[in-house]
Write a protein that holds these residues in place. Structure first.
Motif, PDB file in Angstrom:
ATOM      1  N   PHE A 259      -9.859   1.004  10.780  1.00  0.00           N
ATOM      2  CA  PHE A 259     -10.255   0.189  11.620  1.00  0.00           C
ATOM      3  C   PHE A 259     -11.669   0.508  12.101  1.00  0.00           C
ATOM      4  N   ILE A 260     -12.163   1.730  12.131  1.00  0.00           N
ATOM      5  CA  ILE A 260     -13.548   2.251  12.469  1.00  0.00           C
ATOM      6  C   ILE A 260     -14.490   1.919  11.610  1.00  0.00           C
ATOM      7  N   LYS A 261     -13.802   2.061  10.355  1.00  0.00           N
ATOM      8  CA  LYS A 261     -15.144   1.703   9.259  1.00  0.00           C
ATOM      9  C   LYS A 261     -15.426   0.303   9.163  1.00  0.00           C
ATOM     10  N   HIS A 262     -14.165  -0.552   9.590  1.00  0.00           N
ATOM     11  CA  HIS A 262     -14.595  -1.941   9.432  1.00  0.00           C
ATOM     12  C   HIS A 262     -15.243  -2.395  10.608  1.00  0.00           C
ATOM     13  N   PHE A 263     -14.782  -1.717  11.694  1.00  0.00           N
ATOM     14  CA  PHE A 263     -15.783  -2.050  12.965  1.00  0.00           C
ATOM     15  C   PHE A 263     -17.216  -1.896  12.689  1.00  0.00           C
ATOM     16  N   ILE A 264     -17.494  -0.620  12.258  1.00  0.00           N
ATOM     17  CA  ILE A 264     -18.912  -0.232  11.821  1.00  0.00           C
ATOM     18  C   ILE A 264     -19.724  -1.116  10.937  1.00  0.00           C
ATOM     19  N   TYR A 265     -18.995  -1.536   9.870  1.00  0.00           N
ATOM     20  CA  TYR A 265     -19.480  -2.628   8.968  1.00  0.00           C
ATOM     21  C   TYR A 265     -19.891  -3.788   9.692  1.00  0.00           C
ATOM     22  N   TRP A 266     -19.051  -4.454  10.695  1.00  0.00           N
ATOM     23  CA  TRP A 266     -19.135  -5.628  11.179  1.00  0.00           C
ATOM     24  C   TRP A 266     -20.477  -5.675  12.403  1.00  0.00           C
ATOM     25  N   TYR A 267     -20.185  -4.604  12.977  1.00  0.00           N
ATOM     26  CA  TYR A 267     -21.080  -4.435  14.344  1.00  0.00           C
ATOM     27  C   TYR A 267     -22.445  -3.703  13.993  1.00  0.00           C
ATOM     28  N   PHE A 268     -22.239  -2.771  13.027  1.00  0.00           N
ATOM     29  CA  PHE A 268     -23.755  -1.975  12.674  1.00  0.00           C
ATOM     30  C   PHE A 268     -24.010  -1.994  11.312  1.00  0.00           C
ATOM     31  N   PRO A 269     -24.297  -3.280  10.792  1.00  0.00           N
ATOM     32  CA  PRO A 269     -24.548  -3.313   9.279  1.00  0.00           C
ATOM     33  C   PRO A 269     -25.542  -2.269   8.652  1.00  0.00           C
ATOM     34  N   SER A 270     -26.551  -1.985   9.747  1.00  0.00           N
ATOM     35  CA  SER A 270     -27.593  -1.073   9.076  1.00  0.00           C
ATOM     36  C   SER A 270     -27.197   0.298   8.622  1.00  0.00           C
ATOM     37  N   ILE A 271     -26.086   0.899   9.057  1.00  0.00           N
ATOM     38  CA  ILE A 271     -25.472   2.050   8.689  1.00  0.00           C
ATOM     39  C   ILE A 271     -24.876   2.095   7.153  1.00  0.00           C
ATOM     40  N   GLY A 272     -24.478   1.047   6.697  1.00  0.00           N
ATOM     41  CA  GLY A 272     -24.139   0.834   5.184  1.00  0.00           C
ATOM     42  C   GLY A 272     -23.145   1.691   4.699  1.00  0.00           C
ATOM     43  N   LEU A 273     -21.925   1.626   5.233  1.00  0.00           N
ATOM     44  CA  LEU A 273     -20.798   2.491   4.661  1.00  0.00           C
ATOM     45  C   LEU A 273     -20.199   1.855   3.565  1.00  0.00           C
ATOM     46  N   TYR A 274     -20.398   0.709   3.018  1.00  0.00           N
ATOM     47  CA  TYR A 274     -19.908   0.135   2.115  1.00  0.00           C
ATOM     48  C   TYR A 274     -21.137  -0.392   1.011  1.00  0.00           C
ATOM     49  N   GLN A 275     -21.338   0.347  -0.051  1.00  0.00           N
ATOM     50  CA  GLN A 275     -22.409  -0.049  -1.114  1.00  0.00           C
ATOM     51  C   GLN A 275     -22.088  -1.007  -1.784  1.00  0.00           C
ATOM     52  N   ALA A 276     -21.111  -1.323  -2.163  1.00  0.00           N
ATOM     53  CA  ALA A 276     -20.848  -2.341  -3.121  1.00  0.00           C
ATOM     54  C   ALA A 276     -20.491  -3.770  -2.785  1.00  0.00           C
ATOM     55  N   THR A 277     -20.536  -3.825  -1.350  1.00  0.00           N
ATOM     56  CA  THR A 277     -20.281  -5.112  -0.670  1.00  0.00           C
ATOM     57  C   THR A 277     -21.462  -5.518  -0.198  1.00  0.00           C
ATOM     58  N   PRO A 278     -21.850  -6.849   0.296  1.00  0.00           N
ATOM     59  CA  PRO A 278     -23.088  -7.246   0.712  1.00  0.00           C
ATOM     60  C   PRO A 278     -22.869  -7.080   2.370  1.00  0.00           C
ATOM     61  N   PRO A 279     -24.352  -7.134   2.685  1.00  0.00           N
ATOM     62  CA  PRO A 279     -24.198  -6.860   4.230  1.00  0.00           C
ATOM     63  C   PRO A 279     -23.401  -7.654   5.173  1.00  0.00           C
ATOM     64  N   SER A 280     -22.966  -7.630   6.446  1.00  0.00           N
ATOM     65  CA  SER A 280     -21.967  -8.412   6.886  1.00  0.00           C
ATOM     66  C   SER A 280     -22.713  -9.594   7.584  1.00  0.00           C
ATOM     67  N   HIS A 281     -24.266  -9.470   7.622  1.00  0.00           N
ATOM     68  CA  HIS A 281     -24.823 -10.675   8.035  1.00  0.00           C
ATOM     69  C   HIS A 281     -25.158 -11.892   7.182  1.00  0.00           C
ATOM     70  N   VAL A 282     -24.527 -11.590   5.899  1.00  0.00           N
ATOM     71  CA  VAL A 282     -24.831 -12.596   4.694  1.00  0.00           C
ATOM     72  C   VAL A 282     -23.251 -13.309   4.830  1.00  0.00           C
ATOM     73  N   ARG A 283     -23.095 -14.421   5.296  1.00  0.00           N
ATOM     74  CA  ARG A 283     -22.114 -15.216   5.382  1.00  0.00           C
ATOM     75  C   ARG A 283     -21.690 -16.137   4.072  1.00  0.00           C
ATOM     76  N   GLU A 284     -22.370 -16.513   3.246  1.00  0.00           N
ATOM     77  CA  GLU A 284     -22.337 -17.205   2.218  1.00  0.00           C
ATOM     78  C   GLU A 284     -22.880 -16.697   0.932  1.00  0.00           C
ATOM     79  N   ILE A 285     -22.173 -16.440  -0.006  1.00  0.00           N
ATOM     80  CA  ILE A 285     -22.804 -15.934  -1.428  1.00  0.00           C
ATOM     81  C   ILE A 285     -22.514 -16.923  -2.558  1.00  0.00           C
ATOM     82  N   ILE A 286     -23.888 -17.356  -2.732  1.00  0.00           N
ATOM     83  CA  ILE A 286     -23.881 -18.428  -3.986  1.00  0.00           C
ATOM     84  C   ILE A 286     -24.044 -17.849  -5.245  1.00  0.00           C
ATOM     85  N   GLY A 287     -23.108 -18.146  -6.109  1.00  0.00           N
ATOM     86  CA  GLY A 287     -23.447 -17.624  -7.429  1.00  0.00           C
ATOM     87  C   GLY A 287     -22.216 -17.571  -8.329  1.00  0.00           C
TER      88      GLY A 287
END
Length: 94
Positions: free
Chosen positions: A66-94
């Motif tokens: 839960f804490i990792k997911h909380f940090i991903y959504w509310y503090f995206p600049s920390i960058g815990l998940y390298q393989a996923t897009p930042p949380s502010h990107v809501r739509e991925i076209i491709g």
């Protein structure tokens, strides 16, 4: 007596007494820092219990990620998940 421990669920976290490792660290680290650095054992105990209760209320029935997911959504600049897009990107076209 069984010499092997078989968990009830495959994803059951390891526990010390009735606490998970993450909960144990949340209690132990602030207690040790405040108690040994500032020599305030009662204050350390109160702070540790308050942090533990706050964490339990925040988590609810969620798991320890839960804490990792909380940090991903509310503090995206920390960058815990390298393989996923930042949380502010809501739509991925491709």
């Amino acid at each position: 007596m069984n010499k092997y421990y078989i968990p009830q669920n495959l994803d059951a976290p390891f526990k010390i007494a009735f606490l998970t490792i993450f909960d144990f660290v949340v209690i132990l680290v602030p207690f040790l820092i405040i108690a040994f650095v500032f020599h305030k054992q009662i204050t350390a105990l109160i702070v540790s219990v308050l942090l533990f209760v706050t964490l339990k209320k925040m988590k609810g029935d969620e798991d320890n990620h839960f804490i990792k997911h909380f940090i991903y959504w509310y503090f995206p600049s920390i960058g815990l998940y390298q393989a996923t897009p930042p949380s502010h990107v809501r739509e991925i076209i491709g």
